[in-house]
Design a protein around this motif. Structure first.
Motif, PDB file in Angstrom:
ATOM      1  N   TRP A  63      -0.623  -2.335   7.146  1.00  0.00           N
ATOM      2  CA  TRP A  63       0.103  -1.063   7.118  1.00  0.00           C
ATOM      3  C   TRP A  63       0.108  -0.525   5.697  1.00  0.00           C
ATOM      4  N   GLU A  64      -0.024   0.778   5.584  1.00  0.00           N
ATOM      5  CA  GLU A  64      -0.039   1.428   4.275  1.00  0.00           C
ATOM      6  C   GLU A  64       1.169   2.348   4.152  1.00  0.00           C
ATOM      7  N   MET A  65       1.851   2.257   3.009  1.00  0.00           N
ATOM      8  CA  MET A  65       3.003   3.114   2.761  1.00  0.00           C
ATOM      9  C   MET A  65       2.547   4.566   2.781  1.00  0.00           C
ATOM     10  N   ASP A  66       3.376   5.450   3.266  1.00  0.00           N
ATOM     11  CA  ASP A  66       2.968   6.854   3.381  1.00  0.00           C
ATOM     12  C   ASP A  66       2.647   7.483   2.034  1.00  0.00           C
ATOM     13  N   SER A  78       1.191   1.243  -1.571  1.00  0.00           N
ATOM     14  CA  SER A  78       1.289  -0.164  -1.173  1.00  0.00           C
ATOM     15  C   SER A  78       0.651  -0.404   0.183  1.00  0.00           C
ATOM     16  N   LYS A  79       0.158  -1.641   0.365  1.00  0.00           N
ATOM     17  CA  LYS A  79      -0.340  -2.104   1.655  1.00  0.00           C
ATOM     18  C   LYS A  79       0.231  -3.484   1.914  1.00  0.00           C
ATOM     19  N   ILE A  80       0.636  -3.701   3.175  1.00  0.00           N
ATOM     20  CA  ILE A  80       1.158  -5.003   3.581  1.00  0.00           C
ATOM     21  C   ILE A  80       0.436  -5.465   4.834  1.00  0.00           C
ATOM     22  N   SER A  81       0.395  -6.764   5.015  1.00  0.00           N
ATOM     23  CA  SER A  81      -0.219  -7.368   6.188  1.00  0.00           C
ATOM     24  C   SER A  81       0.819  -8.248   6.877  1.00  0.00           C
ATOM     25  N   PHE A  82       1.043  -7.999   8.169  1.00  0.00           N
ATOM     26  CA  PHE A  82       1.982  -8.809   8.934  1.00  0.00           C
ATOM     27  C   PHE A  82       1.264  -9.982   9.566  1.00  0.00           C
ATOM     28  N   LEU A  83       1.927 -11.124   9.546  1.00  0.00           N
ATOM     29  CA  LEU A  83       1.416 -12.370  10.105  1.00  0.00           C
ATOM     30  C   LEU A  83       2.493 -12.968  10.995  1.00  0.00           C
ATOM     31  N   TYR A 112      -1.433  -5.145  -1.578  1.00  0.00           N
ATOM     32  CA  TYR A 112      -1.779  -4.205  -2.644  1.00  0.00           C
ATOM     33  C   TYR A 112      -0.539  -3.392  -2.979  1.00  0.00           C
ATOM     34  N   GLY A 113      -0.347  -3.158  -4.252  1.00  0.00           N
ATOM     35  CA  GLY A 113       0.762  -2.317  -4.673  1.00  0.00           C
ATOM     36  C   GLY A 113       0.571  -1.845  -6.100  1.00  0.00           C
ATOM     37  N   THR A 114       0.585  -0.549  -6.296  1.00  0.00           N
ATOM     38  CA  THR A 114       0.376  -0.020  -7.649  1.00  0.00           C
ATOM     39  C   THR A 114       1.519  -0.402  -8.582  1.00  0.00           C
ATOM     40  N   ARG A 115       2.727  -0.536  -8.047  1.00  0.00           N
ATOM     41  CA  ARG A 115       3.879  -0.868  -8.889  1.00  0.00           C
ATOM     42  C   ARG A 115       3.914  -2.337  -9.288  1.00  0.00           C
ATOM     43  N   GLN A 116       3.090  -3.153  -8.652  1.00  0.00           N
ATOM     44  CA  GLN A 116       3.023  -4.570  -9.002  1.00  0.00           C
ATOM     45  C   GLN A 116       2.008  -4.837 -10.107  1.00  0.00           C
ATOM     46  N   LEU A 117       1.326  -3.776 -10.561  1.00  0.00           N
ATOM     47  CA  LEU A 117       0.286  -3.937 -11.581  1.00  0.00           C
ATOM     48  C   LEU A 117       0.796  -3.574 -12.974  1.00  0.00           C
TER      49      LEU A 117
END
Length: 145
Positions: free
Chosen positions: A31-34, A38-43, A55-60
């Motif tokens: 899923w990608e934040m609008d 950010s992108k997250i993967s559910f497991l 992925y997240g721009t704010r984590q860089l």
């Protein structure tokens, strides 16, 4: 006594059926934040769902390549880990058409908050809150194709 055992087995059968609802696995995507930041993967593990930040721009860091460290983590042993592929959400369970009972980790302050998720079509609505849901914030995500 027999009627009590019959009633208990009926309820446990209903609970098992609810946990095995095929609709529950609709969350198992990227899923990608609008805002596209950010992108997250559910497991899934058993009947519990969790999400990894992929992925997240704010984590860089400022260089746009190096991941920041988890410096605010309440566990001192984890403060040197990078924010690459960390577990963002844990403990979600599916019931009555939504995912509840989850915790979302905020690396910016080291706190965990409650999270409830619903999905409508290709849109995931993540309600993040402390205490009562009405005082929280909804974050919109879309199915990443």
């Amino acid at each position: 006594m027999k009627s009590l055992l019959l009633l208990l087995s009926l309820f446990s059968g209903i609970a098992a059926f609810a946990q095995d609802d095929p609709k529950a696995d609709r969350i198992l995507h990227i899923w990608e934040m609008d805002t596209k930041e950010s992108k997250i993967s559910f497991l899934k593990s058993g009947n519990v769902y969790h999400a990894q930040m992929i992925y997240g721009t704010r984590q860089l860091e400022a260089d746009g390549k190096t991941y920041k460290k988890d410096i605010h983590n309440p566990d001192p042993a984890l403060r040197s880990r990078t924010l690459s592929n960390y577990t963002l959400i844990s403990g979600l369970t599916y019931e009555d058409g939504k995912w509840t009972n989850g915790k979302i980790y905020n690396y910016e302050d080291g706190n965990s908050y409650n999270v409830t998720i619903t999905i409508e079509g290709k849109t995931l609505f993540m309600r993040v809150y402390k205490g009562v849901p009405v005082l929280g914030k909804t974050i919109k995500w879309t199915l990443s194709e």
